[in-house]
Write an enzyme that holds these catalytic residues in place. Sequence first.
Site, PDB file in Angstrom:
ATOM      1  N   SER A 153      29.916 -15.512   0.788  1.00  0.00           N
ATOM      2  CA  SER A 153      29.251 -14.811   1.639  1.00  0.00           C
ATOM      3  C   SER A 153      28.020 -14.927   1.483  1.00  0.00           C
ATOM      4  O   SER A 153      27.395 -14.364   2.111  1.00  0.00           O
ATOM      5  CB  SER A 153      29.591 -13.573   2.410  1.00  0.00           C
ATOM      6  OG  SER A 153      29.904 -12.664   0.966  1.00  0.00           O
ATOM      7  N   LYS A 179      25.865  -7.514  -0.820  1.00  0.00           N
ATOM      8  CA  LYS A 179      26.070  -8.339  -0.128  1.00  0.00           C
ATOM      9  C   LYS A 179      24.265  -7.510  -0.179  1.00  0.00           C
ATOM     10  O   LYS A 179      23.832  -7.208  -0.925  1.00  0.00           O
ATOM     11  CB  LYS A 179      26.086  -7.600   1.374  1.00  0.00           C
ATOM     12  CG  LYS A 179      27.581  -7.918   1.580  1.00  0.00           C
ATOM     13  CD  LYS A 179      28.131  -9.140   2.509  1.00  0.00           C
ATOM     14  CE  LYS A 179      29.426  -8.848   3.111  1.00  0.00           C
ATOM     15  NZ  LYS A 179      30.097 -10.644   2.693  1.00  0.00           N
TER      16      LYS A 179
END
Lengths: 166, 190
Positions: free
Chosen positions: A40, A83
């Site tokens: 990701s 993230k």
Amino acid sequence: MLRNALGKAFRFLGYTVQYGCIAHCAFEYLGGIVVCSGPSMEPTIQNSDIVFSESLSRHFYCIRKGDIVIVKSPNDPKSNICKRVIGLEGDKVCTSNPSDFLKSHSYVPKGHVWLEGDNLRNSTDSRCYGPVPYGLIRGRICLKLWPLNDFGFLRASPNGHRFLDD
Amino acid sequence: MCHIYDSCFVRLASALYLVVLEASGLYVPAYGKPSLNPGGREASDVVLLNHWSIRNYDVQRGDIVSLVSSVSFWRSIPFATYTWCLNVVCLFLLRSPRNPEQKIIKRVIALEGDIIKTIGYKKKYVKVPHGHIWVEGDHHGHSFDSNAFGPVSLGLLHARATHILWPPQRWQKLQPMLPPERKPLHREQE
């Protein structure tokens, strides 16, 4: 003889506990080494990269837009996710996917942050589970340690269009 | 060097530490009444917080827990600057770091998968999402709890309150007690 051995054992235990406490304090308040997995955050962080995260920024509220952070997963407190911070509290963020025809925006609520992975097509992030409470942030990633040919500070986001200015 | 070792050791050798429940500081200032205090007292209780027992995030309905507040950190930046200076002072002189994050103490009403009826929340019935819990104070009118900010992520769980230590006439072990009118309408896990 026995007393000597017991004395040594207790001293050893004492040192172990003290160094264990220092290690705990260091990991909790200073930082630690993290192994990242998953696609990701590509291309910034690849699968099985080793990075260094520091915890001082979160304690002193110095997390900024564009920082890469390690966060406790909102849906599973025993796992961590990695993230990038796209918006802080009060910021306007785009809640729709880049492929959507109609764009939708909202403001990040107080005490929360909006997280997105750099690999927008293959990332479950705030676009999926909403803004994340600031209290779940565990640290900020500041250095990549492995692989060595990519050693150093982390690149800026490849998705500059996701950062909306007020 | 030795006093730093001692402070770590004292801090960590027991997984419990004391927090003072400042009623007007922790809850909605306009009311100033303790929301988890059935006796209706205005003064603060001192409770014992156990961090070790929630290391696996095992909570039961009715437990009293302390949570990291998820509302407004930036607004408290001047306060945070002041308290982090105090933190540094405390760490080296008083040997006990103080945490600028606000902690709130509430009772766990529902676990993940439960469906409950809310009091004053934007949705009348809520199914608690996976990895979250629903917390409420015992005084519903004066409590800043899940009825205001919704289900809380388990990652924000800080400690379980196990005993009231002060004042002496309120010495007691806190039992997990779910008010019967707040039982979930449907339980996913027994």
